[in-house]
Write a protein that holds these residues in place. Structure first.
Motif: not given
Length: 394
Positions: A193-211
């Protein structure tokens, strides 16, 4: 006969266009630019060793790069799947090798998507893993103190959804990520649900796996992706076996058009502040109109703001059964009940129950999900339909 069918098709489409669609957490409309990119994608097996195959493979790589850019990853870290359910299963079941190293505990929140919960339950039933369930606040926020206390040397994985699909809660993934890094525990997040909800341009910095899921961000159904950080890819055990595609982490022939569509959708979501502002205004217009009409309701989850999906309105209407209200809204308006049907039995939403809400409030909850292509005037029209239907509820 062709003309008759064409006429019927046009009539059906016009009827669909006249309806108000507020179930965008379940699926979003394919953006025309995505559809165009898919139509122009061409054909060919991207794994074939000839010119047509090479061209298809290049388009797959471009799509993969677009998805990687959305979350701040490298394109080699993106694994295409059939959707988020498969991505969640690969992330969680992929950790089963850790049991041999003495890491046989999974930590999850109480409000995870069913595909996450089911995968965790499978690890427990088939591989002997221990599952620790983190409590959440009345707004759906994970208890960080409980997480810190649960993290230990036996923990193979922590999985916490970034944005909840029912109540729109946006978790503090950065703080969760720091705690997991300090404990040397990989963090997985269901970011559907995140792409329409928030800026996730640095999400990979904080997570090891992202669905991720294409059809939750104005892309086509049938395709998703799992980000697996390069330094842990060796630790993931595949759940499918075949021709060795995608580094054998997820074998099988990739669907060219679907991958191109998802990559295009990811690029459209990359700088989505305008989208988020538009969605927020539409959602708020809906809520304001409900209040103006004198409707009594309770907004479940966080207050509108930085910790709530801008398009989410999970609402309980006192004295009204959600399923009856939704039925009376058909076919004019599409929304979802706060309850879930399992094996033919209607059960209260486990997400709302985890918030500590009373049963009557849970049973009266309706989820309205807003996305692009709706103006505030249409949202106010939707509120009027809800008000009229509520008056007819027994």
């Amino acid at each position: 006969m062709v003309n008759e069918l064409d006429g019927a098709s046009r009539s059906g489409m016009e009827g669909l266009m006249n309806r108000i669609y507020l179930d965008n957490h379940a699926s979003t409309e394919v953006d025309p630019r995505v559809a165009q990119a898919m139509a122009e994608a061409g054909f060919g097996n991207p794994h074939s060793d000839h010119a047509v195959g090479w061209e298809a493979a290049a388009k797959i790589d471009e799509a993969r790069a677009g998805i990687a850019m959305l979350i701040g990853a490298n394109h080699e870290e993106i694994i295409f799947t059939s959707g988020a359910t498969e991505a969640n299963n690969l992330a969680i079941l992929g950790m089963r090798r850790k049991a041999a190293e003495g890491r046989n505990k999974i930590i999850r929140s109480a409000i995870e998507h069913k595909s996450v919960i089911a995968a965790c339950d499978h690890l427990r039933a088939e591989w002997g893993f221990e599952i620790t369930v983190l409590p959440v606040s009345s707004e759906g926020m994970v208890d960080l103190d409980a997480l810190e206390a649960a993290l230990d040397e036996r923990t193979a994985l922590c999985t916490v959804g970034f944005v909840n699909n029912e109540i729109g809660t946006i978790q503090d993934v950065r703080s969760i990520g720091r705690l997991c890094r300090d404990a040397s525990v990989p963090l997985h997040t269901d970011a559907v649900q995140a792409p329409l909800a928030a800026d996730i341009s640095d999400l990979a910095r904080w997570c090891d796996l992202i669905s991720l899921s294409s059809h939750k961000m104005h892309g086509p159904m049938g395709v998703g992706a799992l980000f697996i950080a390069g330094d842990i890819q060796h630790a993931i055990a595949p759940i499918m076996f075949g021709g060795g595609q995608q580094s054998s982490l997820r074998p099988g022939t990739l669907p060219l058009q679907l991958c191109v569509g998802m990559g295009t959708a990811a690029q459209l979501c990359l700088k989505n502040e305008v989208w988020r502002n538009n969605i927020t205004q539409t959602r708020d217009a809906f809520l304001d109109e409900l209040r103006a009409l004198g409707m009594q309701f309770h907004l479940n989850g966080p207050e509108p703001g930085p910790f709530r999906h801008p398009g989410n309105a999970n609402i309980s209407f006192p004295g009204i059964e959600a399923d009856e209200l939704i039925g009376l809204l058909q076919p004019q308006l599409a929304a979802s009940s706060g309850s879930a049907c399992t094996a033919g039995t209607i059960e209260p939403s486990y997400v709302l129950t985890a918030l500590g809400l009373p049963t009557d409030q849970v049973r009266s909850a309706v989820r309205f999900g807003f996305a692009m292509k709706m103006d505030p005037a249409k949202a106010r029209e939707a509120a009027l339909l809800v008000s009229d239907a509520a008056e007819r509820c027994t």
